[in-house]
Design an enzyme around this catalytic site. Sequence first.
Site, PDB file in Angstrom:
ATOM      1  N   LYS A   1      -8.911  12.721  -8.089  1.00  0.00           N
ATOM      2  CA  LYS A   1     -10.557  12.694  -8.149  1.00  0.00           C
ATOM      3  C   LYS A   1     -11.128  13.765  -9.372  1.00  0.00           C
ATOM      4  O   LYS A   1     -11.684  12.520  -9.883  1.00  0.00           O
ATOM      5  CB  LYS A   1     -10.942  12.885  -6.932  1.00  0.00           C
ATOM      6  CG  LYS A   1     -11.191  12.061  -5.487  1.00  0.00           C
ATOM      7  CD  LYS A   1     -11.623  12.160  -4.786  1.00  0.00           C
ATOM      8  CE  LYS A   1     -10.984  11.027  -3.254  1.00  0.00           C
ATOM      9  NZ  LYS A   1     -11.341  11.662  -2.502  1.00  0.00           N
TER      10      LYS A   1
ATOM     11  N   LEU B   1      -4.119  14.331   2.598  1.00  0.00           N
ATOM     12  CA  LEU B   1      -4.732  13.221   1.372  1.00  0.00           C
ATOM     13  C   LEU B   1      -6.324  13.882   2.672  1.00  0.00           C
ATOM     14  O   LEU B   1      -6.112  14.117   2.838  1.00  0.00           O
ATOM     15  CB  LEU B   1      -4.168  12.497   2.065  1.00  0.00           C
ATOM     16  CG  LEU B   1      -2.763  12.143   1.548  1.00  0.00           C
ATOM     17  CD1 LEU B   1      -2.553  10.751   2.109  1.00  0.00           C
ATOM     18  CD2 LEU B   1      -3.075  11.707  -0.390  1.00  0.00           C
ATOM     19  N   ASP B   2      -7.460  13.139   1.244  1.00  0.00           N
ATOM     20  CA  ASP B   2      -8.277  13.375   1.792  1.00  0.00           C
ATOM     21  C   ASP B   2      -8.767  12.514   2.859  1.00  0.00           C
ATOM     22  O   ASP B   2      -7.857  11.774   3.136  1.00  0.00           O
ATOM     23  CB  ASP B   2      -9.375  12.912   0.873  1.00  0.00           C
ATOM     24  CG  ASP B   2      -9.459  13.500  -0.369  1.00  0.00           C
ATOM     25  OD1 ASP B   2      -8.544  15.037  -0.524  1.00  0.00           O
ATOM     26  OD2 ASP B   2      -9.569  13.430  -1.794  1.00  0.00           O
ATOM     27  N   LYS B   3      -9.492  12.559   3.179  1.00  0.00           N
ATOM     28  CA  LYS B   3     -10.569  11.617   4.741  1.00  0.00           C
ATOM     29  C   LYS B   3     -10.343  10.174   4.088  1.00  0.00           C
ATOM     30  O   LYS B   3      -9.810   9.331   4.669  1.00  0.00           O
ATOM     31  CB  LYS B   3     -11.779  12.141   5.201  1.00  0.00           C
ATOM     32  CG  LYS B   3     -12.036  11.292   6.409  1.00  0.00           C
ATOM     33  CD  LYS B   3     -13.217  12.116   7.164  1.00  0.00           C
ATOM     34  CE  LYS B   3     -13.371  11.685   8.467  1.00  0.00           C
ATOM     35  NZ  LYS B   3     -14.826  12.115   8.829  1.00  0.00           N
TER      36      LYS B   3
END
Length: 261
Positions: free
Chosen positions: A192, A105-107
Amino acid sequence: MAQVRLDKYISERTEYSRSQIKELAAKGRITVDGAAVKRPDVKIDAENADVTVCGQALRSSRFRYILLNKPQGYVCSTDDKDGETVISLIPPEMRTKGMFPAGRLDKDSTGALLVTDDGELAHRMLSPRRHISKIYIVKLDRPFENNYINKFAEGITLADGETCLPARAAVSELSDKLAFIELFEGKYHQVKRMFAAVGNHVELLMRVSLGALVLPEKLAIGDSMELLHKDVENLFEPMDFDLFCKRFSAVFSANLINNHL
Ligand code: URA
């Protein structure tokens, strides 16, 4: 009956080194089936023995499966060169030496993340051929448009020309700027980039399910829980997206908004 050395059994299930295990055994802090065992090289029945270290019972399964509700600001890595890792959020008593996040998962993303030391299971889960369902809720900059549903179902082409597998999308019943999206793959920044490809922008993103395993409502952001065998099996089960949205749309919509007030 699988016989293994006591020190090997303990080191596979805890962060203790062999020398620490030897010291603890000498002090009588290790028990097998209720009796203190001073020699760490004795063989035990790995499937049936009840082992405790410093009063804590060890699980019999060799591997650990932790579901973390990832907060923003942590990186999905075991290496902290790019910031604090998700591993640092796992309570020490749940941690083992070889643990890593199974997936990314992205930061700035939140939600369901499996942390485990079972490399074989992670490999099975992340294999592109497996097509495990993953559902995300997103907060969008502009209202969700109904045409996204068909565009995502047909397979979006991203800005760099990469094509995505068909995905499902649905608007939340609480707001037209909240939406659910189900993917069966995991490209870099995929959600995104998919919304960017239809002219929108993802402001917040939370993963709410992995396979048929839904992020439990009681698992607060930043908290971890040990998964049971049946939960791990659920990772590989299909999810019914329509049913998911019907049952969980309101809960997760409120959850995403409340976590970011
Ligand atoms: N897609 C994204 O864009 N980010 C994530 O963290 C997960 C999926």
